[in-house]
Design an enzyme around this catalytic site. Sequence first.
Site, mmCIF file in Angstrom:
data_model
loop_
_atom_site.group_PDB
_atom_site.id
_atom_site.type_symbol
_atom_site.label_atom_id
_atom_site.label_comp_id
_atom_site.label_asym_id
_atom_site.label_seq_id
_atom_site.Cartn_x
_atom_site.Cartn_y
_atom_site.Cartn_z
ATOM 1 N N ASP A 123 2.873 -7.621 -0.937
ATOM 2 C CA ASP A 123 1.644 -7.383 -0.162
ATOM 3 C C ASP A 123 0.387 -7.679 -0.988
ATOM 4 O O ASP A 123 0.193 -7.093 -2.060
ATOM 5 C CB ASP A 123 1.585 -5.923 0.309
ATOM 6 C CG ASP A 123 2.686 -5.592 1.293
ATOM 7 O OD1 ASP A 123 3.617 -6.403 1.449
ATOM 8 O OD2 ASP A 123 2.628 -4.503 1.888
ATOM 9 N N GLU A 157 3.243 -2.845 10.783
ATOM 10 C CA GLU A 157 2.787 -2.569 9.422
ATOM 11 C C GLU A 157 1.416 -3.197 9.156
ATOM 12 O O GLU A 157 1.012 -4.149 9.804
ATOM 13 C CB GLU A 157 3.795 -3.152 8.423
ATOM 14 C CG GLU A 157 5.220 -2.655 8.651
ATOM 15 C CD GLU A 157 6.148 -3.060 7.503
ATOM 16 O OE1 GLU A 157 6.483 -2.174 6.717
ATOM 17 O OE2 GLU A 157 6.515 -4.244 7.403
HETATM 18 C C1 FRU Z 1 4.916 -4.554 4.012
HETATM 19 C C2 FRU Z 1 5.315 -3.207 3.460
HETATM 20 C C3 FRU Z 1 4.213 -2.191 3.680
HETATM 21 C C4 FRU Z 1 4.494 -1.179 2.615
HETATM 22 C C5 FRU Z 1 5.070 -2.022 1.489
HETATM 23 C C6 FRU Z 1 6.206 -1.408 0.744
HETATM 24 O O1 FRU Z 1 5.497 -5.616 3.317
HETATM 25 O O2 FRU Z 1 6.526 -2.773 4.070
HETATM 26 O O3 FRU Z 1 4.196 -1.645 4.967
HETATM 27 O O4 FRU Z 1 3.331 -0.512 2.261
HETATM 28 O O5 FRU Z 1 5.504 -3.232 2.067
HETATM 29 O O6 FRU Z 1 6.660 -2.215 -0.281
#
Ligand code: FRU
Length: 424
Positions: free
Chosen positions: A53, A294
């Site tokens: 992310d 997300e």
């Molecule tokens: C998206 C995600 C987010 C979370 C993170 C965990 O790729 O699933 O929602 O904060 O990655 O690694």
Amino acid sequence: MKSTPSKFGKTPHQPSLWTRADALKVHADDPTTTQPLVSANFPVLSDEVFIWDTMPLRDIDGNITSVDGWSVIFTLTADRHPNDPQYLDQNGNYDVIRDWNDRHGRAKMYYWFSRTGKDWKLGGRVMAEGVSPTVREWAGTPILLNEQGEVDLYYTAVTPGATIVKVRGRVVTTEHGVSLVGFEKVKPLFEADGKMYQTEAQNAFWGFRDPWPFRDPKDGKLYMLFEGNVAGERGSHKVGKAEIGDVPPGYEDVGNSRFQTACVGIAVARDEDGDDWEMLPPLLTAVGVNDQTERPHFVFQDGKYYLFTISHTFTYADGVTGPDGVYGFVADSLFGPYVPLNGSGLVLGNPSSQPFQTYSHCVMPNGLVTSFIDSVPTDHTGTQIRIGGTEAPTVGIKIKGQQTFVVAEYDYGYIPPMLDVTLK
Ligand code: FRU
């Protein structure tokens, strides 16, 4: 926390529904909503760490912001373990797939800087070991607050629990690079309440994370989006007429879709500093459709609210499906009603030949979409893959009314600033 009643009264708004009928309109491989193929010859940002992310530094209005000519991004990051015996297979070879799949459990917030909006240089960890109260530092948003370079990093403190938190620090620039200072005191803001947003006690697979604060361009108040699931014991949700929508004969069977209960949450700040928040009912729910919405975020354009959120194939409910990618909804006012973009919601999905090539898309107000490379097939059968853990090529989309179109592709990890702030 104070218990001032909401300015919105008892029933501030009705959540908009992403229905099963909407999701039936999702079509993978439509070129206008499909990310161009990512080559298996992609460059990697670092041999030492995986990144996924990506959170560009921005102001509270959503503009991607550089400081003294330096672009800054934050990334979820985990060490790569090519020499760790724990990650060697029976033949003594590095099992990079297992290492990559385990990354969420050791995610930490790192930052990178650049003069060109690409070719990122590693700055390091944002918080020293021991500062963050939980094992996992999950996604959020860094906000540049002022010309002194102060930054509020909102993120998710996970395991144990899942708490939306913030930590304040400062960005410091020189001719040679950027450093982050401070980021020493983490302030918990709120957790799921079990009334509007599902708790861990109600569902061990609950989601509550990914804060995205913003100022509403119309009412000027401070709000925050986040990912949640609709409150209630796992399995107790009803997928009724409203959640199903207007489906053709033969599509009324909802199977086990009551287990998929994603929502986009919203909270309003009671103070100007964003230290005191009140959760409001979700903006959008996907009960019976999908279990994860997300990293929700907005683009404010043409007086409209474009709400984007990322989702997966594996989190869709029985009888509906779609690619991994970013989905979008549009409304004329903050609290909706929201209508799925392109009829279905799909804005930019992976091609079916490379279903895991990218994820965690972030649509920026200039129409550029950043994401990371997950895995790309290296043979025609798709059984051999190359793990990414690095920035994907940026894609350009055009947003027009209730439609979006893929119109451009740029370099890997290209995140140009929309404005530059000269620090005082
Ligand atoms: C998206 C995600 C987010 C979370 C993170 C965990 O790729 O699933 O929602 O904060 O990655 O690694």
